[in-house]
Design an enzyme around this catalytic site. Structure first.
Site, PDB file in Angstrom:
ATOM      1  N   SER A 136       0.867  -1.184   0.000  1.00 23.71           N
ATOM      2  CA  SER A 136       0.000   0.000   0.000  1.00 23.71           C
ATOM      3  C   SER A 136       0.900   1.229   0.000  1.00 23.71           C
ATOM      4  O   SER A 136       2.064   1.158   0.433  1.00 23.71           O
ATOM      5  CB  SER A 136      -0.869   0.012   1.259  1.00 23.71           C
ATOM      6  N   TYR A 149      -1.157  -0.597  10.608  1.00 23.66           N
ATOM      7  CA  TYR A 149      -1.430  -0.876   9.195  1.00 23.66           C
ATOM      8  C   TYR A 149      -0.212  -0.515   8.346  1.00 23.66           C
ATOM      9  O   TYR A 149       0.244  -1.315   7.532  1.00 23.66           O
ATOM     10  CB  TYR A 149      -2.664  -0.082   8.748  1.00 23.66           C
TER      11      TYR A 149
HETATM   12  N1  LIG Z   1      -8.981   0.368   0.111  1.00 27.94           N
HETATM   13  C1  LIG Z   1      -7.861   0.980  -0.235  1.00 27.94           C
HETATM   14  O1  LIG Z   1      -7.853   2.176  -0.575  1.00 27.94           O
HETATM   15  C2  LIG Z   1      -6.559   0.216  -0.213  1.00 27.94           C
HETATM   16  C3  LIG Z   1      -5.373   0.910  -0.511  1.00 27.94           C
HETATM   17  C4  LIG Z   1      -4.173   0.209  -0.504  1.00 27.94           C
HETATM   18  C5  LIG Z   1      -4.156  -1.142  -0.225  1.00 27.94           C
HETATM   19  N2  LIG Z   1      -5.323  -1.782   0.062  1.00 27.94           N
HETATM   20  C6  LIG Z   1      -5.248  -3.209   0.357  1.00 27.94           C
HETATM   21  O2  LIG Z   1      -6.241  -3.908  -0.374  1.00 27.94           O
HETATM   22  C7  LIG Z   1      -6.633  -5.075   0.353  1.00 27.94           C
HETATM   23  C8  LIG Z   1      -8.152  -5.087   0.511  1.00 27.94           C
HETATM   24  O3  LIG Z   1      -8.488  -4.010   1.357  1.00 27.94           O
HETATM   25  P1  LIG Z   1      -9.929  -3.319   1.419  1.00 27.94           P
HETATM   26  O4  LIG Z   1      -9.672  -1.864   1.547  1.00 27.94           O
HETATM   27  O5  LIG Z   1     -10.789  -3.823   0.352  1.00 27.94           O
HETATM   28  O6  LIG Z   1     -10.398  -3.788   2.878  1.00 27.94           O
HETATM   29  P2  LIG Z   1     -11.572  -4.759   3.383  1.00 27.94           P
HETATM   30  O7  LIG Z   1     -11.559  -4.677   4.869  1.00 27.94           O
HETATM   31  O8  LIG Z   1     -12.836  -4.442   2.663  1.00 27.94           O
HETATM   32  O9  LIG Z   1     -11.071  -6.189   2.915  1.00 27.94           O
HETATM   33  C9  LIG Z   1     -10.255  -7.032   3.671  1.00 27.94           C
HETATM   34  C10 LIG Z   1     -10.783  -8.444   3.531  1.00 27.94           C
HETATM   35  O10 LIG Z   1      -9.942  -9.306   4.312  1.00 27.94           O
HETATM   36  C11 LIG Z   1     -10.790 -10.155   5.062  1.00 27.94           C
HETATM   37  N3  LIG Z   1     -10.086 -10.578   6.279  1.00 27.94           N
HETATM   38  C12 LIG Z   1      -9.751  -9.827   7.358  1.00 27.94           C
HETATM   39  N4  LIG Z   1      -9.141 -10.579   8.288  1.00 27.94           N
HETATM   40  C13 LIG Z   1      -9.080 -11.847   7.781  1.00 27.94           C
HETATM   41  C14 LIG Z   1      -8.584 -13.082   8.282  1.00 27.94           C
HETATM   42  N5  LIG Z   1      -8.022 -13.189   9.497  1.00 27.94           N
HETATM   43  N6  LIG Z   1      -8.688 -14.185   7.492  1.00 27.94           N
HETATM   44  C15 LIG Z   1      -9.272 -14.093   6.256  1.00 27.94           C
HETATM   45  N7  LIG Z   1      -9.777 -12.965   5.757  1.00 27.94           N
HETATM   46  C16 LIG Z   1      -9.684 -11.842   6.510  1.00 27.94           C
HETATM   47  C17 LIG Z   1     -12.029  -9.317   5.372  1.00 27.94           C
HETATM   48  O11 LIG Z   1     -13.141 -10.114   5.742  1.00 27.94           O
HETATM   49  C18 LIG Z   1     -12.222  -8.584   4.064  1.00 27.94           C
HETATM   50  O12 LIG Z   1     -13.017  -9.328   3.161  1.00 27.94           O
HETATM   51  C19 LIG Z   1      -5.890  -5.001   1.693  1.00 27.94           C
HETATM   52  O13 LIG Z   1      -4.712  -5.791   1.632  1.00 27.94           O
HETATM   53  C20 LIG Z   1      -5.538  -3.525   1.809  1.00 27.94           C
HETATM   54  O14 LIG Z   1      -4.409  -3.311   2.616  1.00 27.94           O
HETATM   55  C21 LIG Z   1      -6.520  -1.138   0.086  1.00 27.94           C
END
Ligand SMILES: NC(=O)c1ccc[n+]([C@@H]2O[C@H](COP(=O)([O-])OP(=O)(O)OC[C@H]3O[C@@H](n4cnc5c(N)ncnc54)[C@H](O)[C@@H]3O)[C@@H](O)[C@H]2O)c1
Length: 260
Positions: A136, A149
Site C-alpha cells: 500500500s 497498518y
Molecule cells: N482500500 C484501499 O484504498 C486500499 C489501498 C491500498 C491497499 N489496500 C489493500 O487492499 C486489500 C483489501 O483491502 P480493502 O480496503 O478492500 O479492505 P476490506 O476490509 O474491505 O477487505 C479485507 C478483507 O480481508 C478479510 N479478512 C480480514 N481478516 C481476515 C482473516 N483473518 N482471514 C481471512 N480474511 C480476513 C475481510 O473479511 C475482508 O473481506 C488489503 O490488503 C488492503 O491493505 C486497500
C-alpha cells in the site's frame, strides 16, 4: 488433467478481492476465494459459477489455511497462484496495545507469510507459478492516525523481496502491488457510496486527480501472475494513480506564487 490454472485469493469477499478473482477468471483461471466473511464470499462465488469455490478461512489459523489448500486441490487438481489480499485495518496509532500489534501483524504479515509457505510446495508441483502480496502507499509513508497498518504494509513489501529469493528455486515469482486510495468497501462506506466525493477528496493526492479503481489493481495482479510477467520477481508495483511519485507541491504550481 486440465491445464487450467488455479488461483487462491485470500480476502476475496470484499470488492478488491472480488475484482482480483474476476480478472484471474477472465484470464482462464479457476478461483478459490477464502475469507472470514462467509456470507459475502459465498454470494460472490455463487455468481462466478462452477470455476469458483469459497472456503471459509481465517488466515491467522494454520488448520484453516491447510483446509483451504486441500479443498482447492481436491476441487481443481492443484494450485498455481496465491494472491494475499486479506488484511485488517485494526490500528490505534501510538495508543495501540501489545494485543493490537500482535493481532494486526498476525493477520497482515504472518497470515500472508504462512499461507505462502504452505502453498509453495503445491505450486512447485505444477512446475512453478506466482504469489502476489498487497502492499500500500501506507507501507511507504506515514499516515495520520495509523501505525500498525502502515508497519504491516511496509513489512509485506519487505516480505515480497525475501519470498522472491526463497521461492525462486521452486520457479515461483513473488511480487506486490501497492495501491493508492482505491474505490473499495471501506472508501465506499466512508463516503456514503459517493464516488464523486471520494474523487473530490482523494483526487488531489493522486497525479491523475482521482482515486484508483479496484479493476486497475486487479488487472495488475493478473498481469503479475501471467507469463507476460515471466521476468518480474521481487518487486513492488505501484497502482496508485501517481500518488507516490508526487511531492508536497502536488498538482498546483507553487513556484509561480513566488512572483505574485
Ligand atoms: N482500500 C484501499 O484504498 C486500499 C489501498 C491500498 C491497499 N489496500 C489493500 O487492499 C486489500 C483489501 O483491502 P480493502 O480496503 O478492500 O479492505 P476490506 O476490509 O474491505 O477487505 C479485507 C478483507 O480481508 C478479510 N479478512 C480480514 N481478516 C481476515 C482473516 N483473518 N482471514 C481471512 N480474511 C480476513 C475481510 O473479511 C475482508 O473481506 C488489503 O490488503 C488492503 O491493505 C486497500
Amino acid at each position: 488433467m486440465s491445464n487450467q490454472k488455479v488461483a487462491i485469493v485470500s480476502g476475496g469477499a470484499t470488492l478488491i478481492g472480488q475484482k482480483v478473482a474476476q480478472a484471474l477468471h477472465r484470464d482462464g483461471c479457476k478461483v478459490v476465494v477464502c475469507d472470514i466473511n462467509a456470507k459475502d464470499g459465498q454470494a460472490f462465488i455463487n455468481e462466478l459459477g462452477e470455476d469458483g469455490l469459497f472456503v471459509k478461512t481465517d488466515i491467522t489459523n494454520d488448520a484453516d489455511i491447510d483446509n483451504c489448500i486441500e479443498q482447492a486441490i481436491s476441487a481443481f487438481g492443484g494450485v498455481d497462484y496465491l494472491i494475499n489480499v486479506a488484511a485488517t485495518y485494526l490500528d490505534n496509532g501510538l495508543d495501540s496495545s501489545r494485543d493490537d500489534w500482535m493481532n494486526a501483524l498476525n493477520t497482515n504479515v504472518v497470515g500472508a507469510g504462512i499461507f505462502t509457505k504452505k502453498v509453495a510446495p503445491h505450486i512447485q508441483k505444477r512446475g512453478g507459478g506466482a504469489v502476489v502480496f498487497f502492499g500500500s502507499i501506507g507501507g511507504k509513508i506515514a499516515q495520520p492516525g495509523r501505525m500498525l497498518y502502515s508497519v504491516s504494509k511496509a513489512a509485506l513489501i519487505g516480505m515480497t523481496r525475501n519470498m522472491a529469493l526463497h521461492l525462486a528455486p521452486m520457479k515461483i515469482r513473488a511480487n506486490s502491488v501497492s495501491p493508492g486510495w482505491v474505490w473499495s468497501n471501506p472508501i465506499r462506506d466512508f463516503s456514503g457510496n459517493d464516488r464523486g466525493k471520494a474523487d473530490q477528496v482523494g483526487g488531489p493526492l493522486h497525479m491523475l486527480d482521482r482515486i484508483v479503481d479496484a479493476e486497475e489493481v486487479a488487472n495488475t495482479v493478473a498481469f503479475l501472475c501471467s507469463e507476460k510477467a515471466s521476468g518480474i520477481t521481487g518487486t513492488d508495483v505501484a497502482v496508485d494513480c501517481g500518488y507516490m511519485a508526487m511531492g508536497p507541491e502536488q498538482t498546483t504550481d507553487k513556484v509561480s506564487r513566488l512572483a505574485e
